[in-house]
Scaffold this motif. Structure first.
Motif, short mmCIF file in Angstrom:
data_model
loop_
_atom_site.label_atom_id
_atom_site.label_comp_id
_atom_site.label_asym_id
_atom_site.label_seq_id
_atom_site.Cartn_x
_atom_site.Cartn_y
_atom_site.Cartn_z
N ILE A 24 36.95 58.78 -57.82
CA ILE A 24 36.77 58.47 -56.40
C ILE A 24 35.64 59.33 -55.85
O ILE A 24 35.59 60.53 -56.11
CB ILE A 24 38.06 58.73 -55.61
N LEU A 25 34.73 58.71 -55.11
CA LEU A 25 33.65 59.44 -54.47
C LEU A 25 34.05 59.75 -53.03
O LEU A 25 34.52 58.86 -52.31
CB LEU A 25 32.38 58.59 -54.49
N VAL A 26 33.88 61.01 -52.63
CA VAL A 26 34.21 61.46 -51.28
C VAL A 26 32.93 61.97 -50.63
O VAL A 26 32.35 62.96 -51.10
CB VAL A 26 35.30 62.55 -51.29
N ILE A 27 32.51 61.31 -49.57
CA ILE A 27 31.22 61.60 -48.94
C ILE A 27 31.43 62.19 -47.55
O ILE A 27 32.05 61.56 -46.69
CB ILE A 27 30.37 60.33 -48.82
N GLY A 28 30.91 63.37 -47.34
CA GLY A 28 30.84 63.95 -46.00
C GLY A 28 32.18 64.31 -45.39
O GLY A 28 33.17 64.56 -46.06
N GLY A 29 32.18 64.31 -44.05
CA GLY A 29 33.32 64.76 -43.28
C GLY A 29 32.93 65.97 -42.45
O GLY A 29 31.90 66.62 -42.69
N ARG A 30 33.73 66.26 -41.45
CA ARG A 30 33.42 67.38 -40.56
C ARG A 30 33.26 68.69 -41.34
O ARG A 30 34.01 68.96 -42.27
CB ARG A 30 34.54 67.53 -39.53
N ASP A 31 32.30 69.49 -40.96
CA ASP A 31 31.97 70.79 -41.56
C ASP A 31 31.25 70.66 -42.91
O ASP A 31 30.80 71.67 -43.45
CB ASP A 31 33.21 71.67 -41.73
N CYS A 32 31.15 69.45 -43.45
CA CYS A 32 30.41 69.27 -44.70
C CYS A 32 29.79 67.87 -44.73
O CYS A 32 30.03 67.11 -45.67
CB CYS A 32 31.31 69.49 -45.91
N PRO A 33 29.00 67.51 -43.70
CA PRO A 33 28.55 66.13 -43.54
C PRO A 33 27.61 65.62 -44.61
O PRO A 33 27.51 64.41 -44.81
CB PRO A 33 27.87 66.14 -42.16
N GLN A 34 26.88 66.50 -45.30
CA GLN A 34 25.98 66.04 -46.36
C GLN A 34 26.58 66.22 -47.75
O GLN A 34 26.01 65.75 -48.73
CB GLN A 34 24.65 66.79 -46.27
N ASN A 35 27.72 66.84 -47.83
CA ASN A 35 28.33 67.17 -49.10
C ASN A 35 29.00 65.95 -49.73
O ASN A 35 29.68 65.19 -49.05
CB ASN A 35 29.34 68.30 -48.90
N VAL A 36 28.81 65.78 -51.03
CA VAL A 36 29.41 64.67 -51.78
C VAL A 36 30.09 65.24 -53.03
O VAL A 36 29.49 66.03 -53.76
CB VAL A 36 28.36 63.62 -52.18
N VAL A 37 31.33 64.81 -53.25
CA VAL A 37 32.06 65.24 -54.44
C VAL A 37 32.73 64.05 -55.10
O VAL A 37 32.93 63.00 -54.48
CB VAL A 37 33.13 66.31 -54.10
N LYS A 38 33.07 64.23 -56.36
CA LYS A 38 33.76 63.20 -57.13
C LYS A 38 35.11 63.76 -57.58
O LYS A 38 35.20 64.90 -58.03
CB LYS A 38 32.90 62.80 -58.34
N PHE A 39 36.15 62.94 -57.44
CA PHE A 39 37.51 63.36 -57.79
C PHE A 39 38.05 62.47 -58.89
O PHE A 39 37.97 61.23 -58.81
CB PHE A 39 38.41 63.26 -56.56
N ASN A 40 38.59 63.10 -59.94
CA ASN A 40 39.23 62.35 -61.02
C ASN A 40 40.73 62.31 -60.80
O ASN A 40 41.38 63.36 -60.74
CB ASN A 40 38.91 62.99 -62.38
N THR A 41 41.29 61.11 -60.63
CA THR A 41 42.71 60.98 -60.27
C THR A 41 43.64 61.36 -61.41
O THR A 41 44.82 61.65 -61.17
CB THR A 41 43.01 59.54 -59.84
N LYS A 42 43.14 61.38 -62.64
CA LYS A 42 43.98 61.74 -63.79
C LYS A 42 43.99 63.24 -64.03
O LYS A 42 45.04 63.87 -64.19
CB LYS A 42 43.51 61.00 -65.05
N THR A 43 42.80 63.84 -64.05
CA THR A 43 42.70 65.27 -64.33
C THR A 43 42.83 66.13 -63.08
O THR A 43 43.03 67.33 -63.16
CB THR A 43 41.36 65.58 -65.00
#
Length: 302
Positions: A24-43
């Motif tokens: 799952i790709l998670v883009i931005g949000g308050r306090d980290c608007p340019q930050n992008v992270v990827k989350f692995n639902t299994k690990t």
């Protein structure tokens, strides 16, 4: 003139089903608007992705076959209609801003894919909330206006199911609404469907097993402070809303997507947690925490 982005979009096969991977790709949000992270639902591992090109608060995003279109949002008092793309098929993906801008500046709006087009609806600009809607044709690299919704809606949810768009809730006339309407691209009309059981703005929504889930987020007037953990779903066959067990945490400004038959919800004001809903057990379960609080992030299965 044909650009690199133009060529990529023309070759894409647009996928409107939930992602089949575990990520799952998670883009931005308050306090980290340019930050992008990827989350692995299994690990349950997080990995860093390239930052967006500009600071975007409350944008919206869609996934075109691993090519992420990030649209609109604002910074300070400046609202955007610009678009940038991250091609996850590239070995070293970077955000590319060489895409046509939306016709309208929008923040706190919603977007969805339907029949090979990107649809954007409602939200706010620098003067008012919006009822306007538009679609993007990647083949023609062109934005086009479509008929306005019946109501101006900010902080709404938008999903596609069975060839129709569904706009749910949002802020209307300085209070939350439970109204919902659907758009049929064949006749270009918005028509009301039965209202939700609860007034919701800042909600998030997904489609799973031919049902539309309306999740969270806030009820009452704009000056209210009642965050919600409640969830309800709309059965497309019976055209009725049914209560679903509540999430473990209150959320305002969380976002959700579907991966591997589960609904995953991230963030919201005061909530760093990630939790998921399993329709087989009819239960929500907390999975892990995020590194920081993210309010109104864009969340996409990839």
């Amino acid at each position: 003139m044909t650009t690199k982005v133009d060529t990529k979009l023309r070759k894409m096969k647009i996928i409107e089903a939930p992602g089949q991977s575990d990520e799952i790709l998670v883009i931005g949000g308050r306090d980290c608007p340019q930050n992008v992270v990827k989350f692995n639902t299994k690990t349950k591992n997080w990995s860093k992705m390239p930052d967006t090109n500009i600071d975007r608060s409350r944008p919206s995003a869609v996934n075109y076959n691993q090519q992420i279109l990030l649209m609109g949002g604002w910074q300070g008092s400046t609202y955007y209609n610009s678009v940038e793309m991250l091609d996850l098929n590239d070995e070293n993906p970077k955000w590319d801003s060489n895409l046509p801008s939306m016709g309208e500046k929008r923040g706190l709006f919603a977007s969805a894919l339907l029949n090979g087009l990107v649809y954007c609806a409602g939200g706010y600009n620098d003067t008012d909330r919006l009822s306007s809607c538009e679609s993007y044709n990647p083949e023609e690299r062109k934005w086009s206006s479509i008929r306005n919704m019946n109501k101006k809606r900010g902080q709404l949810a938008l999903v596609s199911a069975r060839g129709l768009l569904y706009a749910l809730g949002g802020g209307v006339s300085n209070c939350a609404t439970n109204t919902a309407e659907c758009y049929d691209p064949r006749n270009g009309k918005w028509e009301y469907i039965p209202p939700m059981k609860t007034c919701r703005y800042g909600l998030t929504a997904v489609v799973l097993n031919n049902e539309i889930y309306a999740i969270g987020i806030k009820s009452g007037g704009y000056d209210g402070s009642k965050y919600l953990s409640s969830v309800e779903k709309y059965n497309l066959d019976t055209k009725t809303w049914i209560d679903v067990p509540s999430m473990n945490h209150l959320r305002c400004g969380g976002s959700a997507c579907v991966v591997d038959g589960l609904i995953w919800v991230f963030g919201g004001y005061g909530a760093k947690t990630v939790e998921f809903y399993d329709p087989a057990t009819n239960k929500w379960q907390v999975s892990t925490n995020m590194d920081s609080e993210r309010n109104f992030p864009c969340v996409l299965s990839i």
